[in-house]
Design a protein around this motif. Sequence first.
Motif, mmCIF file in Angstrom:
data_model
loop_
_atom_site.group_PDB
_atom_site.id
_atom_site.type_symbol
_atom_site.label_atom_id
_atom_site.label_comp_id
_atom_site.label_asym_id
_atom_site.label_seq_id
_atom_site.Cartn_x
_atom_site.Cartn_y
_atom_site.Cartn_z
ATOM 1 N N TYR A 153 0.840 -1.184 0.000
ATOM 2 C CA TYR A 153 0.000 0.000 0.000
ATOM 3 C C TYR A 153 0.886 1.249 0.000
ATOM 4 C CZ TYR A 153 -4.023 -2.931 1.111
ATOM 5 O OH TYR A 153 -5.017 -3.869 1.073
ATOM 6 N N ALA A 154 0.441 2.248 -0.712
ATOM 7 C CA ALA A 154 1.179 3.508 -0.772
ATOM 8 C C ALA A 154 0.190 4.653 -0.623
ATOM 9 C CB ALA A 154 1.955 3.631 -2.085
ATOM 10 N N THR A 155 0.708 5.790 -0.207
ATOM 11 C CA THR A 155 -0.127 6.974 -0.013
ATOM 12 C C THR A 155 0.542 8.170 -0.672
ATOM 13 O OG1 THR A 155 -0.998 6.138 2.092
ATOM 14 C CG2 THR A 155 -1.231 8.491 1.661
ATOM 15 N N ALA A 156 -0.152 8.777 -1.615
ATOM 16 C CA ALA A 156 0.299 10.023 -2.235
ATOM 17 C C ALA A 156 -0.391 11.178 -1.521
ATOM 18 C CB ALA A 156 -0.032 10.037 -3.721
ATOM 19 N N SER A 157 0.324 12.254 -1.298
ATOM 20 C CA SER A 157 -0.257 13.372 -0.556
ATOM 21 C C SER A 157 0.200 14.693 -1.150
ATOM 22 C CB SER A 157 0.131 13.302 0.927
ATOM 23 O OG SER A 157 1.530 13.407 1.077
ATOM 24 N N THR A 158 -0.566 15.721 -0.849
ATOM 25 C CA THR A 158 -0.233 17.075 -1.265
ATOM 26 C C THR A 158 0.268 17.864 -0.057
ATOM 27 O OG1 THR A 158 -2.439 17.943 -0.812
ATOM 28 C CG2 THR A 158 -2.077 16.924 -2.974
ATOM 29 N N ASP A 159 0.692 19.071 -0.307
ATOM 30 C CA ASP A 159 1.053 19.968 0.786
ATOM 31 C C ASP A 159 -0.207 20.594 1.379
ATOM 32 O OD1 ASP A 159 3.741 19.476 0.324
ATOM 33 O OD2 ASP A 159 3.927 21.122 -1.116
ATOM 34 N N SER A 160 -0.061 21.139 2.569
ATOM 35 C CA SER A 160 -1.182 21.862 3.177
ATOM 36 C C SER A 160 -1.486 23.109 2.358
ATOM 37 C CB SER A 160 -0.850 22.246 4.616
ATOM 38 O OG SER A 160 -0.590 21.093 5.384
ATOM 39 N N LEU A 161 -2.744 23.469 2.320
ATOM 40 C CA LEU A 161 -3.170 24.653 1.578
ATOM 41 C C LEU A 161 -3.619 25.720 2.569
ATOM 42 C CD1 LEU A 161 -5.247 22.978 -1.280
ATOM 43 C CD2 LEU A 161 -2.891 23.794 -1.384
ATOM 44 N N ARG A 162 -3.002 26.885 2.466
ATOM 45 C CA ARG A 162 -3.364 27.994 3.354
ATOM 46 C C ARG A 162 -4.389 28.883 2.653
ATOM 47 N NH1 ARG A 162 -0.175 28.066 7.706
ATOM 48 N NH2 ARG A 162 1.799 26.905 7.600
ATOM 49 N N LEU A 163 -5.384 29.285 3.411
ATOM 50 C CA LEU A 163 -6.482 30.053 2.859
ATOM 51 C C LEU A 163 -6.813 31.198 3.807
ATOM 52 C CD1 LEU A 163 -8.742 30.293 0.727
ATOM 53 C CD2 LEU A 163 -10.109 28.762 2.139
ATOM 54 N N SER A 164 -6.834 32.383 3.264
ATOM 55 C CA SER A 164 -7.172 33.560 4.059
ATOM 56 C C SER A 164 -8.543 34.060 3.624
ATOM 57 C CB SER A 164 -6.119 34.659 3.855
ATOM 58 O OG SER A 164 -6.455 35.808 4.606
ATOM 59 N N VAL A 165 -9.451 34.171 4.576
ATOM 60 C CA VAL A 165 -10.815 34.608 4.302
ATOM 61 C C VAL A 165 -11.026 35.963 4.952
ATOM 62 C CG1 VAL A 165 -13.253 34.050 4.539
ATOM 63 C CG2 VAL A 165 -11.584 32.215 4.227
ATOM 64 N N ALA A 166 -11.325 36.952 4.113
ATOM 65 C CA ALA A 166 -11.577 38.301 4.617
ATOM 66 C C ALA A 166 -13.051 38.460 4.949
ATOM 67 C CB ALA A 166 -11.150 39.338 3.585
ATOM 68 N N ARG A 167 -13.325 39.455 5.784
ATOM 69 C CA ARG A 167 -14.711 39.702 6.162
ATOM 70 C C ARG A 167 -15.438 40.346 4.992
ATOM 71 N NH1 ARG A 167 -16.469 39.690 11.225
ATOM 72 N NH2 ARG A 167 -14.352 40.004 12.013
ATOM 73 N N SER A 168 -16.618 39.854 4.698
ATOM 74 C CA SER A 168 -17.384 40.397 3.586
ATOM 75 C C SER A 168 -18.025 41.707 3.988
ATOM 76 C CB SER A 168 -18.460 39.403 3.146
ATOM 77 O OG SER A 168 -19.359 39.164 4.213
ATOM 78 N N ALA A 169 -18.539 42.408 2.993
ATOM 79 C CA ALA A 169 -19.191 43.692 3.258
ATOM 80 C C ALA A 169 -20.368 43.463 4.189
ATOM 81 C CB ALA A 169 -19.673 44.319 1.947
ATOM 82 N N GLY A 170 -20.456 44.267 5.207
ATOM 83 C CA GLY A 170 -21.527 44.091 6.193
ATOM 84 C C GLY A 170 -21.029 43.497 7.482
ATOM 85 N N GLY A 171 -19.801 42.940 7.453
ATOM 86 C CA GLY A 171 -19.172 42.452 8.665
ATOM 87 C C GLY A 171 -19.868 41.260 9.242
ATOM 88 N N ALA A 172 -19.739 41.128 10.561
ATOM 89 C CA ALA A 172 -20.283 39.971 11.270
ATOM 90 C C ALA A 172 -21.791 40.083 11.373
ATOM 91 C CB ALA A 172 -19.657 39.867 12.665
ATOM 92 N N THR A 173 -22.368 39.059 11.901
ATOM 93 C CA THR A 173 -23.819 39.045 12.082
ATOM 94 C C THR A 173 -24.225 40.158 13.039
ATOM 95 O OG1 THR A 173 -23.818 36.663 11.745
ATOM 96 C CG2 THR A 173 -25.759 37.628 12.782
ATOM 97 N N GLN A 174 -25.111 41.028 12.578
ATOM 98 C CA GLN A 174 -25.519 42.180 13.361
ATOM 99 C C GLN A 174 -26.882 41.951 13.996
ATOM 100 O OE1 GLN A 174 -23.588 44.802 13.899
ATOM 101 N NE2 GLN A 174 -21.934 43.939 12.633
ATOM 102 N N PRO A 175 -27.100 42.500 15.181
ATOM 103 C CA PRO A 175 -28.431 42.390 15.790
ATOM 104 C C PRO A 175 -29.457 43.168 14.972
ATOM 105 C CG PRO A 175 -26.770 42.990 17.420
ATOM 106 C CD PRO A 175 -26.137 43.139 16.072
ATOM 107 N N VAL A 176 -30.657 42.647 14.917
ATOM 108 C CA VAL A 176 -31.749 43.322 14.215
ATOM 109 C C VAL A 176 -32.878 43.529 15.201
ATOM 110 C CG1 VAL A 176 -31.112 42.390 11.962
ATOM 111 C CG2 VAL A 176 -32.675 41.118 13.422
ATOM 112 N N GLN A 177 -33.732 44.467 14.879
ATOM 113 C CA GLN A 177 -34.835 44.815 15.775
ATOM 114 C C GLN A 177 -36.100 44.128 15.275
ATOM 115 O OE1 GLN A 177 -35.734 49.014 16.079
ATOM 116 N NE2 GLN A 177 -35.761 48.844 18.296
ATOM 117 N N ASP A 178 -36.720 43.348 16.185
ATOM 118 C CA ASP A 178 -37.950 42.676 15.784
ATOM 119 C C ASP A 178 -39.132 43.623 15.922
ATOM 120 O OD1 ASP A 178 -38.388 42.865 18.461
ATOM 121 O OD2 ASP A 178 -38.187 40.717 18.883
#
Length: 871
Positions: free
Chosen positions: A402-427
Amino acid sequence: MTALAAFVMTLTGWAQTIRVEVHNIVELGERFNVVFVVDGEHAPSDFQWSPGDDFTLVWGPQKGTSTSISIVNGKTTKTSQTSYTYILQAKKTGAFQLASATATVKGTEIHSRAAQVTVVEGRDEAAAAQGGSGGTSGNASGSAGEARQSASQNTGEIFMRLNLSKREAVVGEPITATLKIYQRTNLTGFEDAKFPKFNGFWSQEVDTPQNIEFQREQVGDKMFNAAVLRRWVLIPQKSGTLTIDPSEVVCLVNVRTQRQRTGSIFDDFFENDYVTQRQRVMTPAIGVKVTALPGGAPAGFSGAVGEYSVSARISKDSLRTHDAASLIVTVTGKGNVSLVEAPKISFPPDFEAYDVKATSATDKSGTNGSKTFEYPFIPRSPGAFTLPPVRFSYYDVKGHRYATASTDSLRLSVARSAGGATQPVQDGAGTLTVDRKGVKNLGEDIRFIKTKTSLSEDKGFFVGKPLFWGLAAFLVLAAAAVWLSLRKLAARRADVVGTRNRKATRQALKRLKLAGDFLNKNLYTAFYEELHRALIGFIADKLTMDMADQSKENIAEALSARGVPEATVKSFTDLLDACEYARYAPDAGHEAMNAHYEQAVSVITAIDSSMKKGISAAAAAPVIALLLALPLGAQAAESYPDSLWTAGVEAYSAGQWAEALQDWSDVAATGLRSKELYYNLGNAYFKTGETAQAVLNYERALRLDPSDADVRYNLEFARAMTQDRIDEVPEFILKTWIRKIGYWMSSDAWAVLSLVFLALTLALVLLFLLGPTAGMRRTGFFAGIATLLLSLAAFGFARSQKADAERHDEAIVMRPVSSVTSSPSSDAAKSLFILHEGTKVKVLDEVSGYKDIELADGRRGWIASDDIEII
């Protein structure tokens, strides 16, 4: 073009070409065609070619010309094709090169490429004549056609072969199968072609010729025209000797027949006639030896066999939260590429992953190329993330490992989208709220192993053992003893004389205590009066003797009759005399008072001990022996099984499933068992891909403790991986409820609880029999009935679980594929249905190596005993 080799030469700057068409292999003495074709805008004005000294020119050249003119959008195009046909005959065997031909077109010479012809040993002269120009070029002379028709009368002149690239393989290793037909006859067509079904293989057609083209091939010492009918790629799916069924086809062959001569002058022109005969040809059945893949497969192995490499990339370089992207994984190599499954990818938490899309880029056989997997995902939170290496495990056929082929780790940077985090809303009520979501499952797996256990030999269940019945009998006898004791106590309380007798010593000691107070105060007269009162009161209570009868002689006689020693009796009467004397004599001093006090305490204690009946040592000995004989707890297990257990836990925690399985199997081989051992064995088998063994061990763990939720969960999870789906006959709902209640606890726990309820029942019976009020007796009666029913129910649950665990009428199918037949025979029986590994069956009977089984849906049949294992 037919099965002739074609050689084309194109002159630079000139559109005229010469190509030569000739068989690459011919027989010695065989007549064959050599055709030179000049293509271009103009016809040649001259053509020159010599066959050389190695061949005899039998006939030719025969010139043929064709011209085509096309007009497109007013532009006229003229194409000319001129052919020169020669019939040659080889003089000797060997490899020879035909000379280059020269043609003159518009004053310019062009040349063909030299062609290679191999001459092999031929048949006898007549057979050689029959085989001449036996190709499909259509340029055969009449004599050649006659020879071909005669050859069709020989049954060995046409046959089929199924050629395999290999006869031995491992599960998952590709095999190329080519079906070819060989003929030396005047073959005109085919009928009723039947191709094999390849049972036990995954198969795919890679070559299905619409126009069958024959090529020359030498088979033994004969030359045949061979053509490919079909070509498949086969991938074995199970181990063992797999048989490929025969192929079959009906060939239409033109056979020459000779007419009878009539004496007419036209007989020489119509001497021969032709009829079409049907000849069935078949290939023999072929066996392929398929070896199972070895054990110890890596955790990520999914059945890939061959040589592979893997690469990975992310579809986008930059991402924001809630943006869609894909992880692209490409597996490239040679092997069973078409069957390659997507590698498992572990995305970071809060990444939403979607269904994997697969695309293939392979050759026609599907065994060489690449397969690309697209993993769509959406990140929901910003930050820097690392995707772990993609690992693809496969079995290397060449390296036998048995053999195992592998890749390197992949780094991923995720920026905050427009509107930012979840904001409170008024019911609607003006309250600030946050859009909250439920916790989403990222994946499912079996539950983890048990890290602690109590290994022991198979000692059975507590219920029904002598100890169980002994404890039940002890509770009944104890209740009876309590009842008798309480009855006796009530009788004693009703006996005034007896009560005075039992309280005599206690009353005497109270009076002596008061006399002691007088002693401490040095009150001479009061001390002796109280001491005399204590002695006389003790005798009155102890001997039930009236004051009028309390003379020293009567007291001494009564004490002696009760077994009191003479010395003690004399000491008591002397003490009475001392008290009477001291009442009328002057003060004798504090020391005399103290001596008389101690003498009184001693003599009262001695009399009481002599008259009291205590528990003898002989009566206590059996009780002590019984207590010593009770088991104080299971002894510690041997260090060897404990060390194997610990090693298995550590190996499993490190992802080394095969090593953990081996350690726990060694523990089971020692004869020890426990629910935790079977549970862990089931987990290890499941992780190594042996679903049937996993189901079997989960079932055995559940037999020991049906109340274990982890065992039941993993069993259902493993059952979901089995291939057979069987709809069970619905169970009566009340029976289902009762069975689920019985699964709340183990059999031993129910057995202990039944004894507890029995003890409560006996206590309430005592309350009913001895209660001082009607209300208490009524409570004891009804509560006693309730606890008795609970005791019987707990006993029933314990017995039911024990009966289920000791049953030998349920089994698990262990073979990947098993046939269920109508009778216990492999010859005369008819196959009813197929079962796959991991399916649970009920065993009804056994006859000569076969077992009569029943499925949960009521279907019955016979299966080989070796295909199943009893739970």
